[in-house]
Design a protein around this motif. Sequence first.
Motif, PDB file in Angstrom:
ATOM      1  N   ALA A   1      -5.760  -4.440   0.510  1.00  0.00           N
ATOM      2  CA  ALA A   1      -5.545  -2.931   0.230  1.00  0.00           C
ATOM      3  C   ALA A   1      -5.794  -2.950  -1.217  1.00  0.00           C
ATOM      4  N   TRP A   2      -6.208  -1.963  -1.589  1.00  0.00           N
ATOM      5  CA  TRP A   2      -6.518  -1.615  -3.244  1.00  0.00           C
ATOM      6  C   TRP A   2      -6.040  -0.137  -3.686  1.00  0.00           C
ATOM      7  N   ARG A   3      -5.507  -0.067  -4.718  1.00  0.00           N
ATOM      8  CA  ARG A   3      -5.131   0.966  -5.440  1.00  0.00           C
ATOM      9  C   ARG A   3      -5.951   1.241  -6.604  1.00  0.00           C
ATOM     10  N   ALA A   4      -6.110   2.689  -6.991  1.00  0.00           N
ATOM     11  CA  ALA A   4      -6.955   3.323  -7.938  1.00  0.00           C
ATOM     12  C   ALA A   4      -6.325   3.030  -9.109  1.00  0.00           C
ATOM     13  N   PRO A   5      -7.157   2.821 -10.471  1.00  0.00           N
ATOM     14  CA  PRO A   5      -6.412   2.602 -11.566  1.00  0.00           C
ATOM     15  C   PRO A   5      -5.301   3.333 -11.948  1.00  0.00           C
ATOM     16  N   ASP A   6      -4.636   3.147 -12.937  1.00  0.00           N
ATOM     17  CA  ASP A   6      -3.280   3.979 -13.261  1.00  0.00           C
ATOM     18  C   ASP A   6      -3.708   5.490 -12.853  1.00  0.00           C
ATOM     19  N   ARG A   7      -2.844   5.805 -11.979  1.00  0.00           N
ATOM     20  CA  ARG A   7      -3.122   7.305 -11.544  1.00  0.00           C
ATOM     21  C   ARG A   7      -2.697   8.301 -12.619  1.00  0.00           C
TER      22      ARG A   7
ATOM     23  N   PRO B   1       0.812  -1.359   0.054  1.00  0.00           N
ATOM     24  CA  PRO B   1       0.018   0.137  -0.143  1.00  0.00           C
ATOM     25  C   PRO B   1       0.918   1.119  -0.019  1.00  0.00           C
ATOM     26  N   GLN B   2       0.350   2.198  -0.886  1.00  0.00           N
ATOM     27  CA  GLN B   2       0.917   3.322  -0.864  1.00  0.00           C
ATOM     28  C   GLN B   2       0.136   4.535  -0.634  1.00  0.00           C
ATOM     29  N   ASP B   3       0.496   5.799  -0.356  1.00  0.00           N
ATOM     30  CA  ASP B   3      -0.222   6.905   0.184  1.00  0.00           C
ATOM     31  C   ASP B   3      -1.593   6.944  -0.687  1.00  0.00           C
ATOM     32  N   GLY B   4      -2.626   7.165  -0.111  1.00  0.00           N
ATOM     33  CA  GLY B   4      -4.017   7.198  -0.769  1.00  0.00           C
ATOM     34  C   GLY B   4      -4.901   5.845  -0.968  1.00  0.00           C
TER      35      GLY B   4
ATOM     36  N   GLU C   1     -12.251  -5.358  12.084  1.00  0.00           N
ATOM     37  CA  GLU C   1     -11.828  -5.065  10.768  1.00  0.00           C
ATOM     38  C   GLU C   1     -12.455  -3.587  10.507  1.00  0.00           C
ATOM     39  N   ILE C   2     -11.508  -2.724   9.937  1.00  0.00           N
ATOM     40  CA  ILE C   2     -11.969  -1.335   9.565  1.00  0.00           C
ATOM     41  C   ILE C   2     -11.458  -0.722   8.151  1.00  0.00           C
ATOM     42  N   CYS C   3     -12.095  -0.005   7.549  1.00  0.00           N
ATOM     43  CA  CYS C   3     -11.710   0.590   6.284  1.00  0.00           C
ATOM     44  C   CYS C   3     -10.839   1.999   6.648  1.00  0.00           C
ATOM     45  N   VAL C   4      -9.863   1.828   6.054  1.00  0.00           N
ATOM     46  CA  VAL C   4      -8.852   3.181   6.141  1.00  0.00           C
ATOM     47  C   VAL C   4      -8.173   3.377   4.894  1.00  0.00           C
ATOM     48  N   VAL C   5      -7.369   4.799   4.797  1.00  0.00           N
ATOM     49  CA  VAL C   5      -6.697   5.434   3.869  1.00  0.00           C
ATOM     50  C   VAL C   5      -5.165   5.576   4.385  1.00  0.00           C
ATOM     51  N   ARG C   6      -4.267   4.908   3.382  1.00  0.00           N
ATOM     52  CA  ARG C   6      -2.812   4.999   3.715  1.00  0.00           C
ATOM     53  C   ARG C   6      -2.305   6.430   3.775  1.00  0.00           C
ATOM     54  N   PHE C   7      -1.651   6.714   4.716  1.00  0.00           N
ATOM     55  CA  PHE C   7      -0.839   7.950   5.017  1.00  0.00           C
ATOM     56  C   PHE C   7       0.457   7.717   5.522  1.00  0.00           C
ATOM     57  N   GLY C   8       1.436   7.706   4.718  1.00  0.00           N
ATOM     58  CA  GLY C   8       2.928   7.589   4.993  1.00  0.00           C
ATOM     59  C   GLY C   8       2.759   6.336   5.538  1.00  0.00           C
TER      60      GLY C   8
END
Length: 185
Positions: free
Chosen positions: A129-135, A82-85, A101-108
């Motif tokens: 963890a999931w990443r958005a399509p090609d940023r 996982p990366q920021d965001g 279990e909870i949902c969160v956003v990666r921050f550093g």
Amino acid sequence: MTLQEFLGLPHQFRWGGVAGDDCTTFCGTWLLESVGVDPAEACRGTYSTAEGAHDILARAGGLVAFAAAALEPLGFARTDDPQDGDVSVVLAPSGMDGVIEICVVRFGPLWALPAPSGVIAKKLDHVAAWRAPDRGTNEFPSPHVAAALWADPGVVQSAVAACHGQFFGLRLSVRSLPYFRSYST
């Protein structure tokens, strides 16, 4: 909107994602602001208590299954790094409930989540963890591709049923994808 700008906004914890966010709708709000899709849209306002949220998640097969069903048809990819965001399901201590279990956003090196006092960031163990399509390309599936993915019962039927048959995030008003700024101290 950058992640730092989003986290700096005044957030209020509210079950159901109306006039505030719980952990799941918080991630949906972040994705709406950052990439233009809200995977939690269909469930917003359909519950207003912890019990209501737990019922939806139980019908979907759990939080990881719920998140996967909302994100993957929109082109979000699972990641072990996982990366920021990026959005994730993590294990978090929860008073008398032990670990949940909870949902969160990666921050550093941390995970950002809504709390009664506002957004907090903690070091937690991620489950998925999931990443958005090609940023850099705005390549979300077209409405036709997304609808075809939704038509596959093996992909999302439990999550769709969990939210009263409404579709997650098929409003594909994609804005330009900002580059997520790295966390720095």
